[in-house]
Write an enzyme that holds these catalytic residues in place. Structure first.
Site, mmCIF file in Angstrom:
data_model
loop_
_atom_site.group_PDB
_atom_site.id
_atom_site.type_symbol
_atom_site.label_atom_id
_atom_site.label_comp_id
_atom_site.label_asym_id
_atom_site.label_seq_id
_atom_site.Cartn_x
_atom_site.Cartn_y
_atom_site.Cartn_z
ATOM 1 N N GLU A 109 0.841 -1.200 0.000
ATOM 2 C CA GLU A 109 0.000 0.000 0.000
ATOM 3 C C GLU A 109 0.877 1.252 0.000
ATOM 4 O O GLU A 109 1.967 1.243 0.572
ATOM 5 C CB GLU A 109 -0.894 0.016 1.253
ATOM 6 C CG GLU A 109 -1.703 -1.258 1.453
ATOM 7 C CD GLU A 109 -2.176 -1.431 2.899
ATOM 8 O OE1 GLU A 109 -2.000 -0.478 3.698
ATOM 9 O OE2 GLU A 109 -2.707 -2.514 3.217
ATOM 10 N N LYS A 111 2.255 4.659 1.394
ATOM 11 C CA LYS A 111 2.345 5.187 2.763
ATOM 12 C C LYS A 111 2.003 6.680 2.714
ATOM 13 O O LYS A 111 2.806 7.495 2.265
ATOM 14 C CB LYS A 111 3.744 4.979 3.346
ATOM 15 C CG LYS A 111 3.859 5.404 4.806
ATOM 16 C CD LYS A 111 5.254 5.095 5.350
ATOM 17 C CE LYS A 111 5.355 5.480 6.816
ATOM 18 N NZ LYS A 111 5.156 6.929 7.027
ATOM 19 N N LYS A 306 10.836 3.580 2.934
ATOM 20 C CA LYS A 306 10.871 5.040 2.825
ATOM 21 C C LYS A 306 11.630 5.448 1.568
ATOM 22 O O LYS A 306 12.771 5.034 1.350
ATOM 23 C CB LYS A 306 11.537 5.654 4.071
ATOM 24 C CG LYS A 306 10.841 5.307 5.384
ATOM 25 C CD LYS A 306 9.411 5.808 5.442
ATOM 26 C CE LYS A 306 9.333 7.309 5.606
ATOM 27 N NZ LYS A 306 9.714 7.788 6.927
#
Length: 657
Positions: A109, A111, A306
């Site tokens: 998904e 973020k 990230k």
């Protein structure tokens, strides 16, 4: 039809319209029809307040401001995720999981870069919403969350108790609109949508939150009494059936496919309506999650990948200067187009002269650029090895690029500001200030009328207000003769305002309403004030060297002199009606505190100033008297500590006789 039945019908119709518009992005009702039905509902509820439902669409606009946020303990902790920063780390997590359970599926998904919250429902009704906080204790922001149109106020077919987790965010479009308003009002810009969303959700006044147009994506079921799920995908489908706005996800099984999808999300992030800072990869099977367990802070069955910030070189092709509504000059670097964080960047803010000088940024320089918070482009540094020999240091202009008036540094030296009283860039703000309540107090002269008159070319300075005709004014309204005549009457009446209001209305830097009164009392006429030297100005109580210079410089400008002459010719009053003849309070400073019953603070302040004194908001050694009403509090205590005489209201009235 009975009011109760119609209210129920309208609530259902409008709630469904909200769902289609804000969740499905498929509006089924024209805006004007929605507004008409909402207005009908508001009128019915106003006439029948006992019938107002907690899930009514009218309850989304914000209520009374709170004094603080109450603490909320989350029944199910809102855990954070372990971050990974490279494809290798992500692959290690996936392959380690597959070793213990080869048939594992993973939900991948985006973020969302926002603020995590928990929404709690009882018997289908939204009853509480709280921020994540530390994961165990958050803050109750229910009233602010109600302003988010994609959050359902009532659920059909929901369990008796349901808690879901989602990410509140500010859509990119809303963020751009908010920063445009901030820039127009010369307020600090928000660095990125996340900061803007966090600040908006924690407003004590929910009406402000409602203006910010926040949104939410739901990504987890925290608690659903009486309902069981085999896997995460089932829970997301369950949430969609309840008409939540749910995060998009993909179910994948091997490391290569997952990593490719994570990278694809990054490549397509500019197509999303919200800002993201990574991707979440989590095990789909809930039983497997239980076996894998968690650390004290993070589950072992999920990680957050990230995305690294992109930094790229480009060339500064030009530096242009914009003039804001308050006259501040803002430099902007025009750069050679470069693809960055999914979008094409063509310019970057340079903030002010200090920013440019500290980094020694020059036209023609090769610079490293990135998006701060993935939104606002900023220059990090200059590559001095590639500088052209003929590159010259850049300095902001000494005259305004819009009107040609001289520029001047703010008191702290950080910003350069146009000093032109007739500068087109500042015209809207200057006129809005001129007609405001504490200035010339022209009732009915709102910002919309100011903007409309400027757009029609009827106002080029504040003085032009007094030259408007009935035909020009009534063109603003379809049936406007009565409204236009009323506004023209208010304009005419404002010509008789006291000199103190006119001085404040001129918009001279450092001259507020109080200083306007002091100057009017001291000089008596605008002509006397205009001819005063800086030395004479600094002799006036509360007028320091900076203010004196600002006043003298303003009246010395040709644009200012033109405005004053136009006001004079229009018949605006240039004389003080409150010249001090009784100076019994000269040199005295009064502080008013507590609940006053025999006069208002405004009335008392006016009397003090009329007799040559000064009213202050704080107690210091320079305070002469403190006038106290009921529940005076800390100011009275401080006065006693400093030995300052304290007056009752009767004592003060006796001094006025």
């Amino acid at each position: 039809m009975e009011a109760k039945q119609r209210i129920e019908e309208l609530t259902k119709i409008l709630s469904e319209a909200n769902y289609l518009y804000y969740v499905q992005d498929n509006p089924a009702m024209p805006d004007f029809e929605y507004d008409r039905l909402l207005r009908e509902l508001e009128e019915l509820e106003a006439a029948n307040p006992e019938l107002v439902r907690p899930d009514s669409p009218t309850q989304r606009v914000g209520g009374e401001a709170l004094s603080k946020f109450e603490k909320v303990t989350h029944p199910v902790p809102l855990m954070s995720l372990q971050d990974v920063f490279s494809p290798e780390e992500l692959r290690e997590f996936i392959e380690k999981t597959l070793e213990s359970c080869p048939d594992s599926q993973f939900s991948v998904e985006p973020k969302i870069d926002g603020l995590s919250v928990a929404l709690e429902y009882e018997n289908g009704l939204f009853v509480r919403g709280a921020t994540r906080g530390d994961g165990v204790v958050g803050e109750d922001v229910t009233e602010n969350l109600k302003t988010i149109r994609s959050i359902p106020m009532r659920l059909e077919g929901a369990p008796e108790r349901l808690i879901v987790r989602g990410e509140v965010f500010m859509p990119k479009k809303s963020f751009e609109e908010l920063n445009a308003r901030q820039e127009a009002e010369e307020k600090p810009l928000f660095a990125n949508p996340r900061n803007a969303a966090a600040g908006s959700l924690r407003q004590l006044d929910s009406k402000i939150t409602a203006q910010r147009k926040l949104d939410i994506l739901i990504f987890n079921v925290q608690l659903a009494e009486g309902v069981t799920f085999q896997n995460h995908q089932e829970s997301l489908d369950f949430l969609r059936d309840l008409k939540f706005k749910v995060i998009d996800n993909a179910l994948l099984q091997n490391a290569d496919a997952i990593i490719d999808h994570v990278m694809a999300i990054n490549e397509n992030r500019e197509l999303m309506t919200c800002d993201i800072d990574g991707a979440v990869v989590k095990v789909n099977d809930l039983a497997q999650r239980d076996r894998m367990g968690s650390t004290a802070k993070c589950p072992k069955w999920a990680v957050a990948y990230k995305y690294p910030p992109e930094i790229k070189p480009t060339i500064v092709e030009d530096i242009v200067v914009q003039v804001g509504r308050t006259g501040v000059l803002t430099p902007k670097a025009v750069v050679k187009p470069v693809r960055l964080a999914g979008t094409t960047v063509t310019n970057a803010t340079l903030h002010n002269q200090d920013f440019i000088s500290q980094r020694d940024i020059r036209i023609g320089d090769t610079v490293l650029i990135r998006k701060a918070g993935e939104i606002i482009p900023e220059i990090l540094e200059v590559d001095f090895t590639k500088r052209n020999n003929d590159a010259q240091p850049y300095h902001l202009p000494r005259v305004c690029p819009v009107c040609g008036a001289p520029t001047a540094k703010d008191e702290d030296g950080a910003f350069l500001r146009c000093t032109g009283a007739e500068c087109p860039a500042q015209l809207g703000r200057n006129i809005a200030h001129f007609v405001s309540r504490d200035a010339m107090d022209i009732e009915g002269f709102g910002s919309a009328i100011v903007d409309a008159l400027i757009e029609k070319g009827l106002l080029r300075s504040a003085a032009d207000i007094y030259y408007l005709t009935l035909d020009e004014m009534k063109s603003l309204w379809q049936k406007g003769e009565l409204a236009a005549a009323k506004l023209l009457s208010a304009i005419e009446a404002s010509k008789e305002q006291d000199l103190s209001r006119l001085i404040f209305a001129l918009g001279i830097r450092q001259v507020g309403a109080k200083t306007g009164k002091v100057l009017a009392n001291r000089f008596g006429t605008l002509d006397a004030l205009m001819s005063a030297t800086e030395e004479e100005l600094t002799d006036v109580q509360d007028v320091g060297a900076v203010t004196a210079r600002s006043i003298a410089d303003w009246f010395a400008q040709p644009q200012s002199q033109h405005v004053v002459q136009r006001l004079r010719e229009a018949g605006v009053n240039f004389e003080s009606k409150r010249t001090v003849t009784d100076t019994r309070f000269a040199g005295m400073t009064f502080v008013l505190t507590g609940a006053l019953s025999k006069f208002t603070r405004e009335e008392a302040t006016e009397k003090i100033e009329l007799f040559g004194g000064k009213a202050s908001g704080s107690v210091s050694k320079k305070t002469t008297y403190v006038v106290v009403g009921e529940n005076a509090g800390s100011k009275e205590r401080k006065a006693r500590e400093l030995g300052i005489p304290i007056l009752s209201e009767d004592d003060f009235l006796e001094m006025l006789k």
